[in-house]
Design a protein around this motif. Structure first.
Motif, PDB file in Angstrom:
ATOM      1  N   GLN A   1      35.697  64.196  61.730  1.00  0.00           N
ATOM      2  CA  GLN A   1      34.868  63.943  60.553  1.00  0.00           C
ATOM      3  C   GLN A   1      34.740  65.273  59.843  1.00  0.00           C
ATOM      4  O   GLN A   1      34.526  66.293  60.478  1.00  0.00           O
ATOM      5  CB  GLN A   1      33.473  63.433  60.950  1.00  0.00           C
ATOM      6  N   GLY A   2      34.882  65.288  58.546  1.00  0.00           N
ATOM      7  CA  GLY A   2      34.855  66.550  57.824  1.00  0.00           C
ATOM      8  C   GLY A   2      33.709  66.642  56.846  1.00  0.00           C
ATOM      9  O   GLY A   2      32.831  65.785  56.800  1.00  0.00           O
ATOM     10  N   THR A   3      33.713  67.700  56.068  1.00  0.00           N
ATOM     11  CA  THR A   3      32.719  67.859  55.013  1.00  0.00           C
ATOM     12  C   THR A   3      33.091  66.997  53.818  1.00  0.00           C
ATOM     13  O   THR A   3      32.334  66.913  52.863  1.00  0.00           O
ATOM     14  CB  THR A   3      32.614  69.338  54.575  1.00  0.00           C
ATOM     15  N   GLY A   4      34.241  66.379  53.873  1.00  0.00           N
ATOM     16  CA  GLY A   4      34.693  65.520  52.794  1.00  0.00           C
ATOM     17  C   GLY A   4      35.928  64.752  53.210  1.00  0.00           C
ATOM     18  O   GLY A   4      36.327  64.755  54.371  1.00  0.00           O
ATOM     19  N   VAL A   5      36.523  64.088  52.240  1.00  0.00           N
ATOM     20  CA  VAL A   5      37.751  63.328  52.451  1.00  0.00           C
ATOM     21  C   VAL A   5      38.764  63.853  51.442  1.00  0.00           C
ATOM     22  O   VAL A   5      38.433  64.121  50.298  1.00  0.00           O
ATOM     23  CB  VAL A   5      37.523  61.821  52.227  1.00  0.00           C
TER      24      VAL A   5
ATOM     25  N   GLY B   1      42.348  61.388  54.679  1.00  0.00           N
ATOM     26  CA  GLY B   1      41.567  61.492  55.894  1.00  0.00           C
ATOM     27  C   GLY B   1      40.476  62.533  55.776  1.00  0.00           C
ATOM     28  O   GLY B   1      40.243  63.105  54.708  1.00  0.00           O
ATOM     29  N   PRO B   2      39.810  62.797  56.884  1.00  0.00           N
ATOM     30  CA  PRO B   2      38.709  63.764  56.858  1.00  0.00           C
ATOM     31  C   PRO B   2      39.212  65.177  56.614  1.00  0.00           C
ATOM     32  O   PRO B   2      40.323  65.532  57.013  1.00  0.00           O
ATOM     33  CB  PRO B   2      38.086  63.631  58.247  1.00  0.00           C
ATOM     34  N   MET B   3      38.381  65.952  55.956  1.00  0.00           N
ATOM     35  CA  MET B   3      38.740  67.333  55.653  1.00  0.00           C
ATOM     36  C   MET B   3      37.523  68.223  55.833  1.00  0.00           C
ATOM     37  O   MET B   3      36.431  67.881  55.381  1.00  0.00           O
ATOM     38  CB  MET B   3      39.241  67.450  54.221  1.00  0.00           C
ATOM     39  N   GLU B   4      37.744  69.337  56.499  1.00  0.00           N
ATOM     40  CA  GLU B   4      36.714  70.371  56.539  1.00  0.00           C
ATOM     41  C   GLU B   4      37.143  71.401  55.511  1.00  0.00           C
ATOM     42  O   GLU B   4      38.213  71.996  55.621  1.00  0.00           O
ATOM     43  CB  GLU B   4      36.622  70.991  57.925  1.00  0.00           C
TER      44      GLU B   4
END
Length: 181
Positions: free
Chosen positions: A82-86, A137-140
């Motif tokens: 899970q990231g700070t965004g997508v 997908g999820p991105m930090e």
């Protein structure tokens, strides 16, 4: 390892035929100088590293390379679940019929999410899926600094980092005029 234009790397990601929703990314400021670094990974398609900078609001320059052929057990924890965004990689519609179909699919997703309880992440992922995004997908991501994962990935792919950094500096030197005339 072959260093290429960053857009060629994005084409590789789009053409990979990997599960579109299985991608993960880490991005942030470049360690030394202007620009940004990004790692994009997929368990079956591998890991790609990009170094880019905005030459102007309409043009992005950069380089990249595939730094691993797959995500193994050592690399997997360096990418966010899970990231700070997508993030999403988009390609334009092939023709007018494709554009109309994607617009209709997107309208259906928005109507469905408007009528049901949802989360922002679920909405974005459904929108990217409706538009046939080839990778998301999820991105930090940290637009002001470098996430810790970025430093860990840089250490893991140290040789690739050095080569890409040298090539990226050449791109910057060709494009950026410094000083006064």
């Amino acid at each position: 390892m072959r260093v290429r234009d960053w857009q060629d790397i994005i084409e590789d990601v789009m053409d990979s035929n990997a599960d579109p929703g299985g991608w993960r990314a880490v991005g942030g400021d470049r360690a030394g100088g202007i620009g940004e670094d990004m790692y994009i990974g997929h368990p079956s398609a591998g890991v790609y590293q990009l170094k880019t900078y905005a030459k102007n609001p309409m043009a992005v320059q950069g380089v990249g390379s595939q730094v691993a052929r797959k995500i193994d057990d050592d690399i997997d924890p360096l990418f966010p679940e899970q990231g700070t965004g997508v993030f999403g990689v988009q390609q334009g519609p092939e023709d007018e019929d494709d554009a109309k179909e994607k617009a209709q699919n997107l309208e259906t997703v928005l109507e469905t999410h408007a009528d049901a309880p949802t989360t922002p992440r679920a909405l974005v992922e459904d929108m990217l899926d409706a538009m046939d995004s080839p990778a998301y997908g999820p991105m930090e991501y940290d637009q002001y600094d470098r996430p810790d994962r970025m430093d860990d990935l840089t250490e893991t792919f140290e040789e690739a980092e050095q080569l890409l950094e040298a090539e990226f500096e050449d791109v910057i030197d060709e494009d950026v005029e410094r000083g006064f005339y």
